[in-house]
Design a protein around this motif. Sequence first.
Motif, PDB file in Angstrom:
ATOM      1  N   ILE A 241       0.729  -1.249  -0.212  1.00 54.72           N
ATOM      2  CA  ILE A 241       0.000   0.034   0.006  1.00 54.72           C
ATOM      3  C   ILE A 241       0.934   1.211   0.507  1.00 54.72           C
ATOM      4  O   ILE A 241       0.803   2.596  -0.722  1.00 54.72           O
ATOM      5  N   GLY A 242       2.153   1.118   0.559  1.00 58.28           N
ATOM      6  CA  GLY A 242       2.731   2.539   1.121  1.00 58.28           C
ATOM      7  C   GLY A 242       3.756   2.548  -0.278  1.00 58.28           C
ATOM      8  O   GLY A 242       3.641   4.133  -0.472  1.00 58.28           O
ATOM      9  N   GLY A 243       4.468   1.567  -0.341  1.00 57.83           N
ATOM     10  CA  GLY A 243       4.941   1.898  -1.137  1.00 57.83           C
ATOM     11  C   GLY A 243       6.605   1.016  -0.940  1.00 57.83           C
ATOM     12  O   GLY A 243       7.227   2.005  -0.174  1.00 57.83           O
ATOM     13  N   LEU A 244       7.362   0.704  -1.912  1.00 62.06           N
ATOM     14  CA  LEU A 244       8.563   0.140  -1.827  1.00 62.06           C
ATOM     15  C   LEU A 244       9.485   1.457  -1.315  1.00 62.06           C
ATOM     16  O   LEU A 244       9.536   2.180  -2.212  1.00 62.06           O
ATOM     17  N   GLY A 245      10.089   1.252   0.133  1.00 62.45           N
ATOM     18  CA  GLY A 245      11.047   2.009  -0.250  1.00 62.45           C
ATOM     19  C   GLY A 245      11.127   4.137   0.339  1.00 62.45           C
ATOM     20  O   GLY A 245      11.500   4.975   0.493  1.00 62.45           O
ATOM     21  N   SER A 246      10.183   3.758   0.903  1.00 62.22           N
ATOM     22  CA  SER A 246       8.977   5.076   0.710  1.00 62.22           C
ATOM     23  C   SER A 246       8.552   5.157   2.120  1.00 62.22           C
ATOM     24  O   SER A 246       7.470   4.212   2.879  1.00 62.22           O
ATOM     25  N   LEU A 247       9.153   6.289   3.634  1.00 64.03           N
ATOM     26  CA  LEU A 247       8.991   5.612   4.897  1.00 64.03           C
ATOM     27  C   LEU A 247       8.095   6.121   4.706  1.00 64.03           C
ATOM     28  O   LEU A 247       6.868   6.154   6.308  1.00 64.03           O
TER      29      LEU A 247
ATOM     30  N   GLY B 169       5.252   6.718   2.702  1.00 63.32           N
ATOM     31  CA  GLY B 169       4.191   5.498   2.588  1.00 63.32           C
ATOM     32  C   GLY B 169       4.035   4.366   3.881  1.00 63.32           C
ATOM     33  O   GLY B 169       2.511   4.220   3.949  1.00 63.32           O
ATOM     34  N   ALA B 170       5.220   4.481   4.929  1.00 60.85           N
ATOM     35  CA  ALA B 170       5.424   2.747   5.252  1.00 60.85           C
ATOM     36  C   ALA B 170       3.511   3.180   6.174  1.00 60.85           C
ATOM     37  O   ALA B 170       3.689   2.594   7.066  1.00 60.85           O
ATOM     38  N   LEU B 171       4.305   4.881   6.812  1.00 65.88           N
ATOM     39  CA  LEU B 171       3.583   5.001   8.111  1.00 65.88           C
ATOM     40  C   LEU B 171       2.015   5.953   7.663  1.00 65.88           C
ATOM     41  O   LEU B 171       0.972   4.532   8.405  1.00 65.88           O
ATOM     42  N   ALA B 172       1.867   5.977   6.162  1.00 64.87           N
ATOM     43  CA  ALA B 172       0.628   5.839   5.508  1.00 64.87           C
ATOM     44  C   ALA B 172      -0.425   4.161   5.276  1.00 64.87           C
ATOM     45  O   ALA B 172      -1.505   3.660   5.456  1.00 64.87           O
ATOM     46  N   GLY B 173       0.164   3.543   5.204  1.00 65.91           N
ATOM     47  CA  GLY B 173      -0.200   2.483   5.050  1.00 65.91           C
ATOM     48  C   GLY B 173      -0.381   1.386   6.446  1.00 65.91           C
ATOM     49  O   GLY B 173      -1.222   1.093   6.483  1.00 65.91           O
ATOM     50  N   ALA B 174       0.553   1.919   7.070  1.00 70.16           N
ATOM     51  CA  ALA B 174       0.742   0.573   8.550  1.00 70.16           C
ATOM     52  C   ALA B 174      -0.958   1.622   9.025  1.00 70.16           C
ATOM     53  O   ALA B 174      -1.558   1.047  10.075  1.00 70.16           O
ATOM     54  N   LEU B 175      -1.461   2.488   9.242  1.00 71.27           N
ATOM     55  CA  LEU B 175      -2.054   3.953   9.665  1.00 71.27           C
ATOM     56  C   LEU B 175      -2.936   3.480   8.762  1.00 71.27           C
ATOM     57  O   LEU B 175      -4.217   2.928   9.455  1.00 71.27           O
ATOM     58  N   ILE B 176      -3.193   2.894   7.361  1.00 71.92           N
ATOM     59  CA  ILE B 176      -4.200   2.695   6.692  1.00 71.92           C
ATOM     60  C   ILE B 176      -4.467   1.128   7.291  1.00 71.92           C
ATOM     61  O   ILE B 176      -5.624   0.751   7.332  1.00 71.92           O
ATOM     62  N   VAL B 177      -4.001   0.526   7.384  1.00 73.19           N
ATOM     63  CA  VAL B 177      -4.102  -1.350   7.439  1.00 73.19           C
ATOM     64  C   VAL B 177      -4.662  -1.453   9.420  1.00 73.19           C
ATOM     65  O   VAL B 177      -5.784  -1.853   9.600  1.00 73.19           O
ATOM     66  N   GLY B 178      -4.377  -0.781   9.943  1.00 76.52           N
ATOM     67  CA  GLY B 178      -4.869  -0.106  11.351  1.00 76.52           C
ATOM     68  C   GLY B 178      -6.524   0.073  11.445  1.00 76.52           C
ATOM     69  O   GLY B 178      -6.680  -0.666  12.380  1.00 76.52           O
ATOM     70  N   VAL B 179      -6.584   0.972  11.088  1.00 74.77           N
ATOM     71  CA  VAL B 179      -7.776   1.529  10.907  1.00 74.77           C
ATOM     72  C   VAL B 179      -8.787   0.263   9.764  1.00 74.77           C
ATOM     73  O   VAL B 179      -9.607  -0.037  10.769  1.00 74.77           O
ATOM     74  N   VAL B 180      -8.619  -0.312   8.965  1.00 72.30           N
ATOM     75  CA  VAL B 180      -9.356  -0.916   8.075  1.00 72.30           C
ATOM     76  C   VAL B 180      -9.190  -2.311   8.822  1.00 72.30           C
ATOM     77  O   VAL B 180      -9.966  -2.607   8.718  1.00 72.30           O
ATOM     78  N   ARG B 181      -8.446  -2.158   9.603  1.00 63.96           N
ATOM     79  CA  ARG B 181      -8.251  -3.610  10.611  1.00 63.96           C
ATOM     80  C   ARG B 181      -8.848  -3.660  11.479  1.00 63.96           C
ATOM     81  O   ARG B 181     -10.475  -4.802  11.946  1.00 63.96           O
TER      82      ARG B 181
END
Length: 69
Positions: A15-21, A23-35
Amino acid sequence: MGVDALVLSFIVVVIGGLGSLEGALAGALIVGVVRETGITLFPEIELAVLYLIAAVVLLVRPAGIFGRA
């Protein structure tokens, strides 16, 4: 052991994109909220919703949300 954490981290990176800090933060927030929302509303398919979001991100933007093209 640890398969659940591995799957969730893979989805965060997709979700966030490989090599993007950022993106990792945004992806983790999206995954946490959706989960958490998925567990509350429809616990039977909460992991399938995460896979669906990852698939949509890969279809729309293959490098991820903040990935570099």
